[in-house]
Design a protein around this motif. Structure first.
Motif, short mmCIF file in Angstrom:
data_model
loop_
_atom_site.label_atom_id
_atom_site.label_comp_id
_atom_site.label_asym_id
_atom_site.label_seq_id
_atom_site.Cartn_x
_atom_site.Cartn_y
_atom_site.Cartn_z
N LEU A 82 32.54 32.52 32.73
CA LEU A 82 31.93 33.43 31.58
C LEU A 82 33.08 33.28 30.62
O LEU A 82 34.19 33.68 30.62
N VAL A 83 32.58 32.93 29.43
CA VAL A 83 33.52 32.57 28.27
C VAL A 83 33.06 33.55 27.13
O VAL A 83 31.87 34.00 27.04
N GLY A 84 33.93 34.04 26.29
CA GLY A 84 33.81 34.82 25.45
C GLY A 84 35.11 35.39 24.60
O GLY A 84 36.11 34.70 24.85
N HIS A 85 34.94 36.26 23.71
CA HIS A 85 36.14 36.54 23.03
C HIS A 85 36.02 38.22 22.89
O HIS A 85 35.26 38.79 22.57
N GLY A 86 37.17 38.75 23.44
CA GLY A 86 37.45 40.22 23.62
C GLY A 86 36.21 40.55 24.80
O GLY A 86 35.31 41.65 24.51
N LEU A 87 36.06 39.84 25.92
CA LEU A 87 35.14 40.33 26.88
C LEU A 87 35.28 41.53 27.45
O LEU A 87 34.26 42.40 27.83
N ASP A 88 36.31 42.11 27.59
CA ASP A 88 36.47 43.43 28.23
C ASP A 88 35.71 44.32 27.23
O ASP A 88 35.10 45.15 28.14
N HIS A 89 35.92 44.34 26.18
CA HIS A 89 34.98 45.25 25.41
C HIS A 89 33.44 44.79 25.38
O HIS A 89 32.62 45.89 25.52
N ASP A 90 33.00 43.69 25.41
CA ASP A 90 31.50 43.46 25.50
C ASP A 90 31.16 43.79 27.04
O ASP A 90 29.86 44.26 27.07
N LEU A 91 31.95 43.51 28.02
CA LEU A 91 31.39 43.92 29.40
C LEU A 91 31.28 45.29 29.72
O LEU A 91 30.20 45.78 30.15
N ALA A 92 32.44 45.81 29.07
CA ALA A 92 32.22 47.68 29.20
C ALA A 92 30.99 48.26 28.50
O ALA A 92 30.36 48.94 29.06
N SER A 93 30.75 47.51 27.34
CA SER A 93 29.54 48.25 26.51
C SER A 93 28.23 47.97 27.43
O SER A 93 27.42 48.57 27.06
N LEU A 94 28.37 46.69 28.23
CA LEU A 94 27.06 46.37 29.13
C LEU A 94 27.13 47.09 30.35
O LEU A 94 26.26 46.94 31.34
N GLN A 95 28.11 47.83 30.57
CA GLN A 95 28.62 48.23 32.01
C GLN A 95 28.64 47.36 33.01
O GLN A 95 27.77 47.51 34.04
N ILE A 96 29.01 46.38 32.76
CA ILE A 96 29.15 44.88 33.74
C ILE A 96 30.54 44.91 34.10
O ILE A 96 31.46 44.86 33.55
N GLU A 97 30.61 44.82 35.57
CA GLU A 97 31.88 44.53 36.19
C GLU A 97 32.04 42.78 36.47
O GLU A 97 30.77 42.39 37.18
N TYR A 98 32.91 42.05 36.27
CA TYR A 98 32.91 40.66 36.83
C TYR A 98 34.33 40.20 37.04
O TYR A 98 35.38 40.75 36.39
N PRO A 99 34.71 39.34 38.19
CA PRO A 99 36.01 39.16 38.28
C PRO A 99 36.73 38.37 37.26
O PRO A 99 36.26 37.64 36.76
N THR A 100 38.04 38.81 37.20
CA THR A 100 38.69 38.08 35.82
C THR A 100 39.03 36.82 36.26
O THR A 100 39.33 36.09 35.21
N THR A 101 39.04 36.24 37.59
CA THR A 101 39.27 35.00 37.67
C THR A 101 38.10 33.95 37.29
O THR A 101 38.25 32.81 37.15
N LYS A 102 37.03 34.46 36.97
CA LYS A 102 35.98 33.81 36.48
C LYS A 102 35.64 33.68 34.89
O LYS A 102 34.72 33.57 34.33
N ILE A 103 36.82 34.68 34.21
CA ILE A 103 36.52 35.01 32.99
C ILE A 103 37.25 34.15 32.13
O ILE A 103 38.71 33.88 32.45
N ARG A 104 37.00 33.52 31.08
CA ARG A 104 37.76 32.66 29.95
C ARG A 104 37.69 33.37 28.67
O ARG A 104 36.66 33.13 27.92
N ASP A 105 38.61 34.00 28.39
CA ASP A 105 38.68 34.84 27.22
C ASP A 105 39.47 34.48 26.12
O ASP A 105 40.69 34.28 26.31
N THR A 106 38.89 34.02 25.07
CA THR A 106 39.72 33.24 23.89
C THR A 106 40.69 34.19 23.25
O THR A 106 41.42 33.96 22.48
N ALA A 107 40.45 35.57 23.51
CA ALA A 107 41.42 36.67 22.84
C ALA A 107 42.73 36.92 23.68
O ALA A 107 43.66 37.42 23.26
N LYS A 108 42.67 36.56 25.04
CA LYS A 108 43.66 36.77 25.88
C LYS A 108 44.34 35.36 26.35
O LYS A 108 45.16 35.25 27.31
#
Length: 357
Positions: free
Chosen positions: A227-253
């Motif tokens: 899963l790719v995005g920017h500021g995904l912590d915020h987006d996923l929290a707003s959707l109430q979705i949990e996803y493993p950090t090892t599968k996240i590629r966040d351009t903000a981090k």
């Protein structure tokens, strides 16, 4: 220090990566223990200096206080987007035409009021070419008495070819008190028949996990998507979705794209500086953000770095590389030998290109 006046002793105490000079070799060893220099760091194509981020490399090449010799060569043969140094000014011109990506030129406008687009499917197997990659972005409306509480009002998912997989307006769990029309373009009538948040959450989470229980998802291999995005912590929290950090590629981090080790650059800035076009002007579409994040990810992923068997400092095989009990041995090493055993403290996205499935 001017290299013309370097002695054998001073060269011995000079970091082979960042060129920082130390009075004693033991100080250089301590520096190497905490610097995590590696082949994955952004590196000057002229003097080969390692930098912690592309922002640091940009300062080294362009300013405000660049290295003069590198600045002059870069001004003639360097790409201002990817910061590569080409063989000639003509090669630079041809390369930069390809490196500067075009904006979407109204694509988002054509999609902005199309309503639901739902191509989410689960259960597809992993392919031999690598893991499936998708980008996600949300646009927030306001909740609470003053409208300052971020609520997801619209969500978009795209594939790595920039095709929309899923797009819809979202009906949040609490009342909307500010539609933030100036930036979201959303009105009350758009969300009147919007998809309930819980349904959006379930559909997206099932799609990302792709048939795998979330607690079994591995960092490498398997069917779960990157899963790719920017500021995904915020987006996923707003959707109430949990996803493993090892599968996240966040351009903000991602450390090479950050302003400092603790401060992120905005997606608007990253798109302008590293892709060469503008986004988020006026009414914003989450599709534009998805595309920008995906393009940044692909640019980082396609970097060519030396392949190492154990590329991370956290790999058990590297645990003793700079152990205290090796101090005497380390002090006898040359700076180049110390750099050779140094490893990165972050996962470089170039490694996604070499997934073993």
């Amino acid at each position: 220090m001017d290299c013309r006046f370097e002695t054998a002793e001073t060269r011995r105490n000079k970091c082979a990566a960042c060129y920082r000079q130390f009075n004693k070799v033991e100080h250089l060893v301590e520096h190497m223990k905490i610097s995590y220099h590696s082949v994955h760091e952004p590196t000057c194509g002229i003097c080969r200096k390692h930098c912690r981020s592309f922002e640091s490399l940009r300062e080294h090449l362009i300013g405000p206080l660049p290295k003069q010799e590198c600045r002059e060569i870069f001004a003639n043969r360097g790409c201002k987007f990817c910061l590569k140094v080409l063989d000639s000014p003509n090669s630079r011109r041809i390369h930069q035409q390809k490196c500067q990506l075009s904006g979407l030129n109204g694509i988002s406008g054509r999609f902005s009021n199309m309503g639901i687009r739902d191509n989410l499917t689960t259960g597809g197997g992993a392919t031999t070419r690598g893991p499936q990659v998708v980008a996600l972005a949300c646009k927030m409306v306001g909740g609470g008495s003053d409208g300052s509480l971020d609520l997801c009002g619209r969500v978009c998912l795209i594939d790595e070819h920039e095709n929309i997989i899923f797009q819809c307006y979202v009906n949040p769990l609490i009342p909307i008190t500010n539609y933030r029309y100036e930036t979201t373009g959303m009105r009350q009538e758009y969300l009147r028949d919007a998809m309930p948040l819980k349904l959006v959450q379930r559909k997206i989470q099932d799609f990302l996990c792709n048939g795998e229980p979330i607690w079994t998802i591995r960092s490498r291999g398997g069917k779960a998507k990157i899963l790719v995005g920017h500021g995904l912590d915020h987006d996923l929290a707003s959707l109430q979705i949990e996803y493993p950090t090892t599968k996240i590629r966040d351009t903000a981090k991602y450390p090479p794209l950050m302003k400092t080790s603790k401060l992120s650059n905005s997606l608007k800035y990253l798109t302008q500086v590293y892709l060469g076009y503008d986004i988020q002007n006026g009414i914003q579409d989450p599709y534009d953000d998805c595309v920008a994040a995906m393009r940044l990810y692909m640019r980082m992923k396609t970097q060519i770095h030396k392949i190492e068997d154990y590329p991370l400092a956290s790999d058990p095989q590297n645990r003793n590389n700079f152990a205290t009990w090796r101090q005497s041995e380390l002090e006898r090493m040359s700076p180049e030998q110390m750099l050779e055993i140094s490893r990165s403290d972050y996962y470089c996205w170039c490694m996604d290109s070499s997934y073993s499935l």
